[in-house]
Structures are given as C-alpha cells and as structure tokens.
Design an enzyme around this catalytic site. Structure first.
Site, mmCIF file in Angstrom:
data_model
loop_
_atom_site.group_PDB
_atom_site.id
_atom_site.type_symbol
_atom_site.label_atom_id
_atom_site.label_comp_id
_atom_site.label_asym_id
_atom_site.label_seq_id
_atom_site.Cartn_x
_atom_site.Cartn_y
_atom_site.Cartn_z
ATOM 1 C CE1 TYR A 1 -4.223 -1.404 0.174
ATOM 2 C CE2 TYR A 1 -3.352 -2.942 2.255
ATOM 3 C CZ TYR A 1 -4.252 -2.668 1.599
ATOM 4 O OH TYR A 1 -5.534 -3.677 0.967
ATOM 5 C CG ASP B 1 -8.034 -2.695 -5.671
ATOM 6 O OD1 ASP B 1 -7.002 -2.880 -4.642
ATOM 7 O OD2 ASP B 1 -8.132 -4.267 -5.796
ATOM 8 C CG HIS C 1 -8.770 -5.077 -2.173
ATOM 9 N ND1 HIS C 1 -7.911 -3.848 -2.203
ATOM 10 C CD2 HIS C 1 -8.763 -5.547 -0.654
ATOM 11 C CE1 HIS C 1 -7.002 -4.042 -1.135
ATOM 12 N NE2 HIS C 1 -7.801 -5.012 -0.168
#
Length: 500
Positions: free
Chosen positions: A236, A264, A353
């Site tokens: 991330y 995403d 995800h």
C-alpha cells in the site's frame, strides 16, 4: 530499573496516558488524537497492560519504530501489574464450547469446509474482518459464482498417467500455479499470524505474498522463510514517499522477488459487517472529552496512511527505486492492462480486492476472459504476466483461469480460515487438498501439464451473462449475510410498555 504496575497505573487518563505492551511502558498521550482506531480503544487500557488488544492489529515492532524514544518509559515488573479477570460472556462460553466440538481435520474435504468451521469457532470481530466485503457484498459472491458459468470441454483417450502441474511465476519455479495472496491481520485468526502461512508455503513450494498490513513484523515473516523460499511484497503506497521507498528498498535487500503495488484502494471500501463488529465494544470508562468515531472497521482504522493520489505518473519512480519485478494488483479492465504493458511493468493481478472495495465490480475471471483475446490479437500476450485472485475455491477454478490465459491465481481467505480453525495443520491440509484436486481434474480434462491448458478446453460463452446463477450449496451455506442494526433491548421494552 523496572517500573511497577502501581507507577504505570497513575497514568490512566486522556491527559496522561501510558500503556504496557510486551512488558514495556509507553507514553501514548500525544498519539491519542492521531490513532486511526480512535482514542477510546487506547483509553480502555490506560495505565494497564494492552498487549492482548495490541497484538492482533499491530506488528510487534510498531511502537519501537514509530513512537519517539522519549515516550519509551522502560521495562515493567509484570509481577506487580494487576491482572484483571476478564468476564467471560455467555456468547464467548458458547464459542469455546464449539471449539471443543470441532470436526476432525480429516473431515474437511475442500476449502469451503474450513470456512464453515471457522465461522463457528472464530471470535465475532475476527470473523467480521475476514469475511466482510463492500456494501451489499454482491461482488464477493460474484467472484466465486462466476467460475460456475465456465464449463469444461475435456479431451479423452489421452495418456494422463503422469501429470505435472508445476510452473513458474515471475521466474520462480513453483509446485502448483497458486500463491498465498496478501491478507491483513493474520493474528486475528491465529496467535502466530502470517508466519503460519510462511511455513506452509515453504512446505508446499508455493510463493507467499507478504502484506503491508500484516500482524507480524515484515522481518519476522522474512526470517520464518526456509532455504531459498521466495516471497513477494504487497505494497500500500504511503502518502510519504520516503516511507514507501524505505519499505521497498528494505524488502529488496531482504530478498523479496516481486513488488505488488495495490492500485484499487485509493480509499478503503465500506465493509459493514466489520464496521458493526470492530471497535464497537464497551471501550473505556475514562472520559476523553472528545467524540470518537466508533463505527470504523479494522480495515479503515489501520489504513489511513494510503495515498489516494497514486497514479500512472508514479510508475517510473517505482521502476527507479527497485530492480524487483513490478506487478500492479487490482487492475479491472483490459484498457488498464494495456497501459500497464506500456508502462513497462512485469505483471498485473486482475482483482477487485476480494470484493472488499467497489461493489458491482466484475469478477477477475471475467476480466481475464475479456483481456486475453485482445492481447493475443495485438501480439502482446507474452509481454506481461497475468494473475487473478478472488473467489478461487477449487482446483477447477485454477484450471479455468489458466485455460483462459492466467499465469497463476492468488488465494487468500481460505488459508486464513484453515489457519483460524486448525492452525498450521489446517493450512497444510488446505494446500494439499488443492494439489489432490489439481491432479485429478487435470487427468479428467485430458491435460498432463500446464502448457497443455488452453481456451479450447473450456466453454466460457456464459461467463458474461450476469443472470442469476445456480445456487452453489457449499458457498450458500457458509455465506454470512449482512444484518441490520440490532435493536436495543431497553428501547424495545419501552415501546412495549407504551402499548399497554
């Protein structure tokens, strides 16, 4: 010299808040307003031992790395700390009883069996985090049911005595074309967390993707690897690029062989099951004097650092700071696969995800079926490695993905459920079940190697039809539906009295 429990207990309020974690005292007063999970959960443990609450959510080195050194107050003589006897609620007593009544591990014959057991024996908050998905959870269910719209076209009279389903992913030889994809907060399900997955991945010669939001420290997971075991890093991207660069460079230095950038999640989706169950317990009797958002889920509480400004313009910078293969995780349309090829990255993961971000996002297997014909038409099918994740529960799902052009698939939740219910043995059995299914189904479709899997072995004409699919009884039985707010007993009683 060690502090005593009495000394620490004096710092028990919002203006002077110390907590004990792993036998050391920390002054977290200034951190209270910044805590993504709100002040209340920290104040509940003001002046007390917070280790049990801290461990499942944070890597063990979090305070050492991020809290200023002058806030480290030193070791505590834990024999002087008052151990509060936690009240065991009837609900918890029932859960502990169900643990004693668990089926034998040998009675689990498929990945959904582990989910069914985990649902009964996990703590509600942990189950809420692992099983939750975005909004109405339409995409969560579509990820799995989409595979049911693909049918096989088996070859017969093929010599399938010897079947080999080994392959390579980003150049790494693996025994079977799946990898353990990144999933956060492993210690919610098992006290050892992600290192359990590391050990199983080593045993079965598959790759583990290390999550940014792991419960275990990154180095702890790396150190648990065996021999030349290969691990990837899921990233991330932090708003502070210096932090991001440090993470990437450290991962490469420690031997990671792939950088999977999550693309995403510019904002975490609303996972209502998790939001209802996480950070909504009784909290603290200490009054902070400030309103605290108690409706965050675990995901939102630990992910506020993620940069929503991440864009295609950042890809050259990532290429400049690492020699690891770069894979974009969370691509959801063929146009973006073409952009990824143009950007010069080594791979993409077609993924929504796990249904946890945008509800009504299409399944990865459907996006794959749309993408590969375009790449073949343009002569680009070998320019990039395509992976998918989401909804994979059977080896037949893996085979369908490879027939349609995927290099491999990521599997996440099933291994968490196996770990939560049965620990290391559960994850080992889950992986072995997939291998057993893979061998059987490769034989039954008439393929002896991964190279023989091709679009001609499947009928995917119904894949793009989003009509109501047939009910999958196993999946339907373990799906935990969303609920409306629970009615407060006092309010209900008041209304009943008003009627009399």
């Amino acid at each position: 010299m060690s502090l005593t429990g009495v000394e620490v207990a004096k710092h028990d309020n919002a203006k002077d808040c110390w907590v004990i974690v792993h036998g050391k005292a920390y002054d977290v007063t200034e951190f209270l307003p910044e805590h993504p999970g709100g002040q209340k959960i920290i104040l509940k443990y003001a002046g007390k031992d917070a280790t049990e609450e801290f461990d499942p959510i944070h890597p063990p080195d979090t305070l050492e790395k991020y809290l200023p050194k002058d806030k480290h107050k030193g070791p505590v003589d834990m024999s002087t700390v008052v151990v509060e006897k936690a009240e065991v609620l009837p609900e918890e007593e029932e859960r502990l009883k169900r643990i004693q009544e668990m089926p034998l591990l040998e009675q689990c014959y498929n990945l959904l069996d582990f989910e069914a057991v985990a649902r009964r024996v996990m703590k509600k908050t942990a189950w809420g985090y692992y099983s939750s998905a975005a909004d109405d959870e339409i995409t969560l269910r579509e990820n799995h049911s989409a595979f049911h719209r693909i049918w096989f076209r088996p070859r017969v009279l093929v010599n399938v005595e010897h079947v080999d389903f080994s392959t390579t992913m980003l150049g790494t030889p693996v025994s079977i074309p799946f990898y353990v994809t990144a999933t956060a907060l492993g210690k919610l399900g098992h006290v050892e967390g992600e290192v359990v997955l590391t050990r199983s991945a080593a045993k079965h010669n598959v790759i583990q993707m290390i999550p940014t939001l792991a419960s275990c420290a990154f180095d702890e997971i790396i150190d648990a690897a065996q021999g030349d075991q290969v691990q990837w890093l899921q990233l991330y991207v932090n708003k502070d690029r210096a932090i991001t660069k440090k993470i990437v460079e450290h991962a490469e230095k420690r031997g990671c062989k792939g950088l999977f950038i999550t693309v995403d999640a510019p904002q975490l989706g609303r996972r209502e099951k998790d939001m209802r169950l996480k950070f909504t317990d009784e909290g603290s009797n200490v009054q902070s004097g400030e309103a605290t958002d108690r409706n965050q889920g675990a995901a939102r509480a630990i992910s506020s650092f993620i940069d929503p400004a991440l864009s295609w313009a950042d890809i050259p910078w990532f290429k400049s700071i690492t020699k690891m293969p770069i894979v974009l995780k969370g691509v959801q349309r063929v146009e973006d696969v073409l952009k990824a090829i143009e950007a010069g990255v080594q791979g993409v993961v077609l993924s929504n995800h796990g249904g946890r971000q945008l509800d009504f996002a299409r399944s990865a297997i459907e996006v794959l079926a749309e993408t590969m014909p375009v790449l073949r038409q343009m002569g680009l099918e070998n320019k990039i490695e395509i992976y998918i994740d989401g909804g994979v529960r059977r080896a037949t799902d893996i085979i369908k993905a490879l027939c349609l052009g995927a290099k491999g698939v990521g599997i996440g939740r099933p291994f968490l459920y196996a770990m939560s219910a049965y620990g290391q043995d559960g994850v080992d059995r889950a992986m072995q079940l997939l291998k057993d299914e893979m061998e059987m189904n490769m034989r039954l479709i008439g393929a002896t190697s991964i190279a023989e899997l091709n679009p001609g072995l499947v009928d995917a004409r119904g894949l793009f039809n989003h009509g109501a699919p047939p009910v999958d009884n196993l999946s339907h039985a373990v799906y935990d539906p969303l609920v409306n707010p629970a009615q407060r007993e006092g309010v209900a009683q008041t209304k009943e009295k008003a009627k009399l």
